[in-house]
Design a protein around this motif. Sequence first.
Motif, PDB file in Angstrom:
ATOM      1  N   SER A 508       6.044  -5.398 -18.394  1.00  0.00           N
ATOM      2  CA  SER A 508       5.063  -4.359 -18.089  1.00  0.00           C
ATOM      3  C   SER A 508       3.912  -4.927 -17.265  1.00  0.00           C
ATOM      4  CB  SER A 508       4.537  -3.748 -19.394  1.00  0.00           C
ATOM      5  OG  SER A 508       3.537  -2.782 -19.134  1.00  0.00           O
ATOM      6  N   ARG A 509       3.417  -6.097 -17.647  1.00  0.00           N
ATOM      7  CA  ARG A 509       2.317  -6.701 -16.896  1.00  0.00           C
ATOM      8  C   ARG A 509       2.749  -7.064 -15.482  1.00  0.00           C
ATOM      9  NH1 ARG A 509       1.333  -9.079 -22.058  1.00  0.00           N
ATOM     10  NH2 ARG A 509       2.578 -10.894 -21.502  1.00  0.00           N
ATOM     11  N   GLU A 510       3.989  -7.542 -15.318  1.00  0.00           N
ATOM     12  CA  GLU A 510       4.468  -7.912 -13.980  1.00  0.00           C
ATOM     13  C   GLU A 510       4.561  -6.686 -13.074  1.00  0.00           C
ATOM     14  OE1 GLU A 510       8.217 -10.311 -11.930  1.00  0.00           O
ATOM     15  OE2 GLU A 510       7.940 -10.316 -14.102  1.00  0.00           O
ATOM     16  N   LEU A 511       5.027  -5.575 -13.623  1.00  0.00           N
ATOM     17  CA  LEU A 511       5.097  -4.355 -12.823  1.00  0.00           C
ATOM     18  C   LEU A 511       3.699  -3.881 -12.421  1.00  0.00           C
ATOM     19  CD1 LEU A 511       7.894  -2.313 -14.630  1.00  0.00           C
ATOM     20  CD2 LEU A 511       7.966  -3.267 -12.329  1.00  0.00           C
ATOM     21  N   GLU A 512       2.722  -4.020 -13.334  1.00  0.00           N
ATOM     22  CA  GLU A 512       1.354  -3.639 -13.004  1.00  0.00           C
ATOM     23  C   GLU A 512       0.834  -4.491 -11.843  1.00  0.00           C
ATOM     24  OE1 GLU A 512      -1.440  -3.353 -16.186  1.00  0.00           O
ATOM     25  OE2 GLU A 512       0.087  -2.709 -17.629  1.00  0.00           O
ATOM     26  N   VAL A 513       1.110  -5.778 -11.893  1.00  0.00           N
ATOM     27  CA  VAL A 513       0.644  -6.673 -10.829  1.00  0.00           C
ATOM     28  C   VAL A 513       1.278  -6.290  -9.495  1.00  0.00           C
ATOM     29  CG1 VAL A 513       0.703  -9.068 -10.002  1.00  0.00           C
ATOM     30  CG2 VAL A 513       0.142  -8.583 -12.392  1.00  0.00           C
ATOM     31  N   GLN A 514       2.571  -5.978  -9.506  1.00  0.00           N
ATOM     32  CA  GLN A 514       3.268  -5.615  -8.266  1.00  0.00           C
ATOM     33  C   GLN A 514       2.695  -4.328  -7.676  1.00  0.00           C
ATOM     34  OE1 GLN A 514       5.412  -7.265  -6.604  1.00  0.00           O
ATOM     35  NE2 GLN A 514       6.511  -8.689  -7.932  1.00  0.00           N
ATOM     36  N   LEU A 515       2.427  -3.338  -8.511  1.00  0.00           N
ATOM     37  CA  LEU A 515       1.888  -2.068  -8.020  1.00  0.00           C
ATOM     38  C   LEU A 515       0.486  -2.257  -7.440  1.00  0.00           C
ATOM     39  CD1 LEU A 515       3.093   0.369 -10.834  1.00  0.00           C
ATOM     40  CD2 LEU A 515       3.803   0.405  -8.444  1.00  0.00           C
ATOM     41  N   LYS A 516      -0.340  -3.008  -8.134  1.00  0.00           N
ATOM     42  CA  LYS A 516      -1.690  -3.229  -7.631  1.00  0.00           C
ATOM     43  C   LYS A 516      -1.673  -4.044  -6.339  1.00  0.00           C
ATOM     44  CE  LYS A 516      -4.033  -2.884 -12.085  1.00  0.00           C
ATOM     45  NZ  LYS A 516      -4.845  -3.590 -13.113  1.00  0.00           N
ATOM     46  N   ALA A 517      -0.736  -5.006  -6.236  1.00  0.00           N
ATOM     47  CA  ALA A 517      -0.633  -5.796  -5.007  1.00  0.00           C
ATOM     48  C   ALA A 517      -0.198  -4.919  -3.846  1.00  0.00           C
ATOM     49  CB  ALA A 517       0.367  -6.941  -5.214  1.00  0.00           C
ATOM     50  N   THR A 518       0.702  -3.982  -4.105  1.00  0.00           N
ATOM     51  CA  THR A 518       1.136  -3.054  -3.051  1.00  0.00           C
ATOM     52  C   THR A 518      -0.031  -2.211  -2.569  1.00  0.00           C
ATOM     53  OG1 THR A 518       3.372  -2.949  -3.958  1.00  0.00           O
ATOM     54  CG2 THR A 518       2.687  -1.140  -2.533  1.00  0.00           C
ATOM     55  N   ALA A 519      -0.836  -1.683  -3.523  1.00  0.00           N
ATOM     56  CA  ALA A 519      -1.987  -0.863  -3.156  1.00  0.00           C
ATOM     57  C   ALA A 519      -3.009  -1.673  -2.361  1.00  0.00           C
ATOM     58  CB  ALA A 519      -2.623  -0.273  -4.403  1.00  0.00           C
ATOM     59  N   GLU A 520      -3.224  -2.912  -2.768  1.00  0.00           N
ATOM     60  CA  GLU A 520      -4.196  -3.758  -2.072  1.00  0.00           C
ATOM     61  C   GLU A 520      -3.725  -4.089  -0.666  1.00  0.00           C
ATOM     62  OE1 GLU A 520      -6.461  -8.075  -2.714  1.00  0.00           O
ATOM     63  OE2 GLU A 520      -5.115  -7.256  -4.254  1.00  0.00           O
ATOM     64  N   SER A 521      -2.424  -4.409  -0.510  1.00  0.00           N
ATOM     65  CA  SER A 521      -1.881  -4.714   0.817  1.00  0.00           C
ATOM     66  C   SER A 521      -1.978  -3.501   1.728  1.00  0.00           C
ATOM     67  CB  SER A 521      -0.429  -5.168   0.677  1.00  0.00           C
ATOM     68  OG  SER A 521       0.159  -5.365   1.944  1.00  0.00           O
ATOM     69  N   LEU A 522      -1.674  -2.314   1.183  1.00  0.00           N
ATOM     70  CA  LEU A 522      -1.759  -1.091   1.978  1.00  0.00           C
ATOM     71  C   LEU A 522      -3.191  -0.825   2.414  1.00  0.00           C
ATOM     72  CD1 LEU A 522      -0.154   1.355   3.055  1.00  0.00           C
ATOM     73  CD2 LEU A 522      -0.674   2.521   0.897  1.00  0.00           C
ATOM     74  N   SER A 523      -4.150  -1.094   1.536  1.00  0.00           N
ATOM     75  CA  SER A 523      -5.560  -0.883   1.873  1.00  0.00           C
ATOM     76  C   SER A 523      -5.995  -1.797   3.019  1.00  0.00           C
ATOM     77  CB  SER A 523      -6.434  -1.142   0.644  1.00  0.00           C
ATOM     78  OG  SER A 523      -6.082  -0.264  -0.408  1.00  0.00           O
ATOM     79  N   LYS A 524      -5.560  -3.053   2.980  1.00  0.00           N
ATOM     80  CA  LYS A 524      -5.909  -3.978   4.061  1.00  0.00           C
ATOM     81  C   LYS A 524      -5.315  -3.514   5.387  1.00  0.00           C
ATOM     82  CE  LYS A 524      -6.335  -8.083   1.118  1.00  0.00           C
ATOM     83  NZ  LYS A 524      -5.787  -9.432   0.796  1.00  0.00           N
ATOM     84  N   ASP A 525      -4.057  -3.066   5.359  1.00  0.00           N
ATOM     85  CA  ASP A 525      -3.396  -2.667   6.599  1.00  0.00           C
ATOM     86  C   ASP A 525      -4.048  -1.429   7.209  1.00  0.00           C
ATOM     87  OD1 ASP A 525      -1.656  -4.755   6.420  1.00  0.00           O
ATOM     88  OD2 ASP A 525      -0.049  -3.589   5.470  1.00  0.00           O
ATOM     89  N   VAL A 526      -4.422  -0.457   6.378  1.00  0.00           N
ATOM     90  CA  VAL A 526      -5.004   0.761   6.952  1.00  0.00           C
ATOM     91  C   VAL A 526      -6.401   0.479   7.496  1.00  0.00           C
ATOM     92  CG1 VAL A 526      -6.111   1.674   4.852  1.00  0.00           C
ATOM     93  CG2 VAL A 526      -5.217   3.255   6.574  1.00  0.00           C
TER      94      VAL A 526
END
Length: 770
Positions: A508-526
Amino acid sequence: MPSDQAPVPDARYAETMAGSSGDFSKEQQDIAVAALILRMGVISERQLSQALSTWTLHGDLPLHEHLVALGQIDVDTCNMLIERSPSLLKEVTPASDTGFTSAETVVARTLDSVDPSGAIARLMGIRSVSGSGANDATGVRASMARYRLIRKLGQGGLGRVWLAYDEHLKRPVAVKEVTAPDQSAAQERFRREAEITGRLEHPGIVPIYHLGEDLETGQSFYAMRFLGKQTLHDTIQEYHERLSEGEHNPMLLRRLLTDFVNVCQAIGHAHSRKVIHRDLKPENVAIDNFGQVIVIDWGIAKVINELQTSDSQSSTHASHPSSQSTMDGQVLGTPLYMAPEQAAGRIDELDERTDIYGLGAILFSILAGCGPHEHTRNASNSVNGRELLTAIAGQPTPNAADVNPDVDPALAAICAKAMAKRQYARYQSASELAEEVQRWMAGEKVDAYRERPEQRLARWIQHHRIASQLVGLVLVTCLVAMTVFVVDSYKARKAARQSRFDQMQAYSRELEVQLKATAESLSKDVRFMSSLPPIQGIIQANGDNAEAEPEDVWRDRLEQIYEEFLRANVEYLSISFTKITDEAAEDVVCVERNARDPAYLRRVPASRLTTHNEPEILAQVSRLSQGDILLAIRSADDKEDDRVEEGVRLVAITPIYDSATGSLFGAAVIAIDLRHQIVDFLTELDQGTSIIQVTDRQGKVWVRDTPEDGVIETNKPTSITSELPELKLFFDDQETKHYSDPSDGVIASKVLLDHFNGTTAVGIVLELVE
């Protein structure tokens, strides 16, 4: 009072007096509507009683409007009742023709005319409408004994019953006299009723004191014990009203069953004298002030060896008005408790078992709160007596458990056997039925009901206490021996389970980290996409700067950059530059990935660019400062046109300001396939200890990963709360972020991808596979 003076009514009764014009008052209309409801079976007597408890006869609201407001009847039924009520009231004599005194109101006269049995008066709580005096009688019945009439208690097709006073023995009695128009037929039937009742001497059967003729009118009458107004029907109604209000007192049911046993014993006595009642129902069982149960109304009782002759005579008189009036009363009341052979008119088959059916119908009423054929009438939509009799004779016998699922199955079985369609399948005597009910009350086995194994075991233990204790001791010894082994095994299983549960928490914690990393990467790109030079070039081209290059040149440069960016990031669905106005947002540049062929990228032409009208999103973007990011999740249900790919998208939006003026011009938008990203995460995780489900913020499942089937995308999302109801409160409460239940092996968490936007929550639910 002098003869030249008319009686002056009290002011409180003036509004209820019928005028000489023949118009009917509001109270008369209400009484007629209530009478039609009971006669036609529109609603049950209990439903009408509940409606009357919140309504008054002398109020402004008509009864039919009150019933419509409660939902008891619909508008069509209401109109039908209003249309039929004048024909029921046409026989009511106007006040000007009778010279009413203040006590003789139109209400009393109307109830006396349309409700001779007193049922409506009882429901309305008017106990003495029929007995304001002895207006329609001489006031005295005289033969060898004298009886002074006090008030009328009720009236049927054959005669009426008075409360009277025995002048010789100084006691109240009930006096019944003939009132049928066909006196010759009525007198014979009346005398026969008195003779049959008089030969039955049992504490549970109403005693006859005297049979005679009025010396002045010549009418036959007989005096009997005065029992009051309480009947078994009233007691049953009170019991079920208490149940509906949540009062579950088993003693109330036992009292009713005790009364029922007494009725069975009284009918058993009658059968021993070769007399069958043929009209058994709760209304014909009176209960005196000391709780004694007495069977009354033996008006259609017959001596078995005289059935053929007596019924033939009754059939001969059926054409007379008086006999027809009695028949109408039976169709209205008796069919609700009538045996099939009686409803079919098979006179030769009527015997003691016909009364057994009637006793079963009374037991049905005790258990279900209504007559058995009231359910038959409602199910067959019978609107008249003939249709109801046909349904009784042809349809299966109703079961009390179908009407009241809470009834004890053994009692329901007793009732079903007593009401069996075939006479040979019923109890063969009233005593046998009484003993069966008494066995149930004593906790003994009931012959009519096949007990389940656990019920038989409980009964065996109750009757063999010493043997059951020895068996219990042996079982306890074996249990203690096994407990040590079980406890050790349990501890080992618990330790292994806890280890797997801890591993599931790590997933569960690993999935949370992956989702937050995806959101952070998307924020940087936009944020990077919003700072590209062609964007400011397009903004200047839209302004008044004449030296700026044309907008088409800048748009082409920006599209090239977006296209290369999409080609390098295969998880991205689209990139767009949007111009924001006061009312909407219009795409200026948009490059998107084809839904069917992800390798194909398309620059959206100007004619196909989308105009977005999402006031809430636009308002949020307008409040952002330069560099701020707004994340949003959009599912396939939110798509605005056919160009949007099916699935779940995570969209990142950042505002773009005019570098020259500093005003908000538009926004850069990037969308990725969030569900596909989640599938990649779970595939890489490669776990086999739990069921992992990723949902939206409301609990609708997007992706499911099971050890047996692997990772599966759900095209038609279903709520996870249907599978795990205990998570409903978790998903309903937006503030709660984590849920853990080690006993059930369930972990749930909500990952907020944008801390300023609660709609970006993603649910992660893990369920341990045992």
